[in-house]
Design an enzyme around this catalytic site. Structure first.
Site, short mmCIF file in Angstrom:
data_model
loop_
_atom_site.label_atom_id
_atom_site.label_comp_id
_atom_site.label_asym_id
_atom_site.label_seq_id
_atom_site.Cartn_x
_atom_site.Cartn_y
_atom_site.Cartn_z
NE ARG A 5 -1.69 4.74 -3.90
CZ ARG A 5 -1.33 5.99 -3.62
NH1 ARG A 5 -0.43 6.59 -4.40
NH2 ARG A 5 -1.83 6.63 -2.59
CB CYS A 44 -3.52 3.06 -11.75
SG CYS A 44 -3.22 1.39 -12.33
CG ASP A 89 -9.34 -1.98 -7.42
OD1 ASP A 89 -8.62 -2.54 -6.58
OD2 ASP A 89 -9.33 -0.75 -7.60
CE LYS A 117 -2.68 -4.55 -8.68
NZ LYS A 117 -2.35 -3.35 -7.93
N PRO A 152 -3.11 11.04 -2.71
CG PRO A 152 -4.29 12.39 -1.23
CD PRO A 152 -4.43 11.66 -2.54
CB ILE A 153 0.75 8.76 0.96
CG1 ILE A 153 1.99 9.64 0.82
CG2 ILE A 153 0.61 7.87 -0.26
CD1 ILE A 153 3.30 8.84 0.85
CG ASP A 154 -3.66 12.90 3.30
OD1 ASP A 154 -4.65 13.33 3.90
OD2 ASP A 154 -3.75 12.07 2.36
C1 EPZ Z 1 -5.45 0.11 -2.76
O1 EPZ Z 1 -4.94 1.39 -3.12
C2 EPZ Z 1 -5.32 -0.73 -4.03
N1 EPZ Z 1 -3.93 -0.75 -4.44
C3 EPZ Z 1 -6.15 -0.09 -5.16
O2 EPZ Z 1 -6.14 -0.98 -6.27
C4 EPZ Z 1 -7.58 0.05 -4.72
O3 EPZ Z 1 -8.29 0.78 -5.69
C5 EPZ Z 1 -7.67 0.81 -3.38
O4 EPZ Z 1 -6.84 0.18 -2.39
C6 EPZ Z 1 -9.07 0.87 -2.84
O5 EPZ Z 1 -9.61 -0.39 -2.67
C7 EPZ Z 1 -3.08 -1.57 -3.77
O6 EPZ Z 1 -3.44 -2.28 -2.85
C8 EPZ Z 1 -1.65 -1.56 -4.23
P1 EPZ Z 1 -6.67 3.75 -0.44
P2 EPZ Z 1 -4.63 2.51 -2.02
O7 EPZ Z 1 -5.53 4.27 0.36
O8 EPZ Z 1 -4.04 1.85 -0.85
C9 EPZ Z 1 -7.58 8.45 -0.62
C10 EPZ Z 1 -5.77 -1.74 -8.45
O9 EPZ Z 1 -6.38 -1.52 -9.52
N2 EPZ Z 1 -6.42 8.57 0.29
O10 EPZ Z 1 -7.68 2.93 0.23
O11 EPZ Z 1 -3.93 3.59 -2.65
C11 EPZ Z 1 -7.12 8.03 -2.03
O12 EPZ Z 1 -6.71 9.13 -2.77
C12 EPZ Z 1 -5.49 -0.58 -7.48
O13 EPZ Z 1 -5.38 -2.87 -8.11
C13 EPZ Z 1 -6.08 9.81 0.78
O14 EPZ Z 1 -6.75 10.82 0.49
O15 EPZ Z 1 -6.13 2.96 -1.70
C14 EPZ Z 1 -8.33 7.37 -2.59
O16 EPZ Z 1 -9.19 8.32 -3.11
C15 EPZ Z 1 -5.92 0.75 -8.02
N3 EPZ Z 1 -5.00 9.89 1.60
C16 EPZ Z 1 -8.95 6.71 -1.37
O17 EPZ Z 1 -8.42 7.39 -0.22
C17 EPZ Z 1 -4.25 8.80 1.94
O18 EPZ Z 1 -3.26 8.91 2.68
C18 EPZ Z 1 -8.68 5.21 -1.27
O19 EPZ Z 1 -7.33 5.02 -1.17
C19 EPZ Z 1 -4.60 7.55 1.43
C20 EPZ Z 1 -5.70 7.45 0.60
#
Ligand code: EPZ
Length: 417
Positions: A92, A116, A304, A22, A122-124
């Site tokens: 997302r 989810c 995950d 996915k 956030p996406i900062d």
């Molecule tokens: C991806 O999410 C996956 N989703 C998530 O899987 C997975 O949990 C995650 O990576 C970590 O492995 C997809 O690929 C669609 P991150 P993503 O940016 O990209 C913080 C599932 O169940 N952060 O690595 O959103 C954020 O809040 C899903 O399949 C910021 O603070 O993950 C989090 O605490 C759930 N600012 C952490 O970093 C940002 O700009 C990890 O986020 C970006 C992230």
């Protein structure tokens, strides 16, 4: 409301084939908009998130053909239009259109992505990266308007190795002048899968899968072809299930390097398994030991699989602890596990205690998010009696043909509209 109904305690044996990932596929489809005319993505999972993404592609005037798990995208008439909230909020990964359309057109407009509810998310880091490449970002009423007269490659250091930000900046950098270097980048296999697609369509990407990724911008790309990697999280979920109710259950389509942390943890728990080629064979473990699990970025233990392994640890002889380091709200599934007779205690936002062993009992439960839903269907398959999982749509967002796959290996599971 649709629900999944499970009669538990059936031994599972036979073979489960793992589908495409996915978290790769949902990035590869937006990336296809970079191609001038055409691209093909093979081994695409049959999940709800893909349906939503195709709706966005068609909204952007792409023609999408689906056949035997392959998607062919005709992007020759692609139009850059604002992406409506009702589409972007469904998941997302809609945020990957930010990087792709910014690279292609120098402009993108869309709402805050969905996904989810497991934390603030956030996406900062994405936004900061786009600004570093020269984009201007406006937020008006929950809508992002991102514009760049010209994107210029440079070195960008991530405050956190975010999966989404790493992929989004690889996409944006493919449309930038010169070379972009991403430092402290995420190393998840999905990053490598997206990089292989970009390379195949003509973008020079080096170092994907390491902490430093270099991208030479090239807007003249086309005819990308890629295979979606097997889903390591779907794979891990079924392996955990096999340790509970398997009898020589075969999980086919694994890449063991992608699930190393899980396999290490299972050995610590006392679970035996055998790997031959791309197939792992596993049977029920009769002496499950308690362990501590700390979620981390790849190659650490994946967040995950945190909720699925929680269900396994309800069967351990003793007390286990889980430390969730990525999300501050990813224990919601434990309320329903406790209603199924488990004993779990949320000690802090990031720390969970699990006491075992407990005989789980079937009842009505609600899936709060995708992997929380996975922890509940595993619980239903080991529980006495019948479990009804409401809001099961969240499970179908990420588990392809779940009812068919589990029925084929002997589970009593039904999807009821
Ligand atoms: C991806 O999410 C996956 N989703 C998530 O899987 C997975 O949990 C995650 O990576 C970590 O492995 C997809 O690929 C669609 P991150 P993503 O940016 O990209 C913080 C599932 O169940 N952060 O690595 O959103 C954020 O809040 C899903 O399949 C910021 O603070 O993950 C989090 O605490 C759930 N600012 C952490 O970093 C940002 O700009 C990890 O986020 C970006 C992230």
């Amino acid at each position: 409301m649709a629900k999944i109904v499970i009669k538990g305690q059936k031994e599972l044996s036979g073979e489960i084939n793992i589908s495409g990932a996915k978290n790769s596929a949902v990035a590869l489809i937006p990336a296809a908009t970079l191609c001038k005319t055409k691209s093909t993505i093979y081994n695409v999972p049959e999940i709800r998130d893909i349906d939503y993404l195709i709706k966005i592609m068609e909204h952007l005037n792409c023609k999408v053909e689906e056949k035997d798990g392959a998607i062919t995208i005709d992007s020759s008439k692609l139009k850059n239009k604002p992406i409506p909230e009702e589409l972007s909020v469904q998941m997302r990964a809609s945020y990957y259109f930010m990087g792709a359309l910014l690279a292609k057109f120098g402009k993108v407009e869309m709402s805050f992505p969905g996904g989810c509810n497991i934390g603030a998310r956030p996406i900062d880091i994405h936004i900061k990266g786009f600004e570093e490449l020269g984009a201007k970002v406006e937020i008006i009423k929950n809508r992002y308007i991102i514009k760049a007269k010209k994107l210029v490659g440079k070195k960008i250091y991530f405050d956190f190795p975010s999966v989404g930000a790493t992929i989004n900046l690889m996409l944006a950098a493919s449309g930038a002048e010169g070379t972009t270097i991403l430092e402290n980048a995420a190393m998840e296999p999905e990053i490598v899968n997206v990089a292989s697609f970009l390379i195949n369509m003509g973008v020079n990407v080096r170092g994907a899968g390491t902490k430093t990724i270099e991208i030479d911008g090239n807007k003249n790309v086309d005819n990308g072809v890629v295979d979606v990697f097997p889903d390591r999280i779907e794979c891990g979920t079924y392996i955990i299930l096999g340790a509970l109710v398997g009898k020589n259950l075969k999980i086919k389509g694994i890449i063991k390097e992608h699930i190393g942390a899980l396999l290490m943890k299972l050995t610590e728990i006392g679970v035996d398994y055998k790997i031959e080629g791309d197939t792992l064979t596993i049977s029920k473990c009769n002496d499950i030991k308690p362990v501590n699990v700390k979620t981390q970025v790849f190659p650490g233990f994946p967040t995950d699989l945190q909720q699925p392994i929680t269900t396994l640890l309800t069967q351990a002889k003793g007390t286990s602890y889980i430390e969730e380091t990525l999300y501050e709200n990813r224990f919601k599934n434990t309320y329903d596990l406790n209603r199924m007779n488990a004993i779990t205690n949320i000690l802090t936002l990031n720390k969970l205690e699990i006491r075992g062993p407990r005989q789980l009992k079937g009842t009505k439960v609600i899936a709060t998010d995708l992997r929380g839903g996975a922890s509940l269907f595993i619980a239903g398959l080991i529980a006495s009696g019948t479990t009804e999982i409401e809001n099961c749509e969240v499970i179908l967002r990420g588990y392809s043909y779940i009812v068919e796959k589990l029925t084929k290996v002997g589970a009593d599971i039904k999807y009821i509209e």
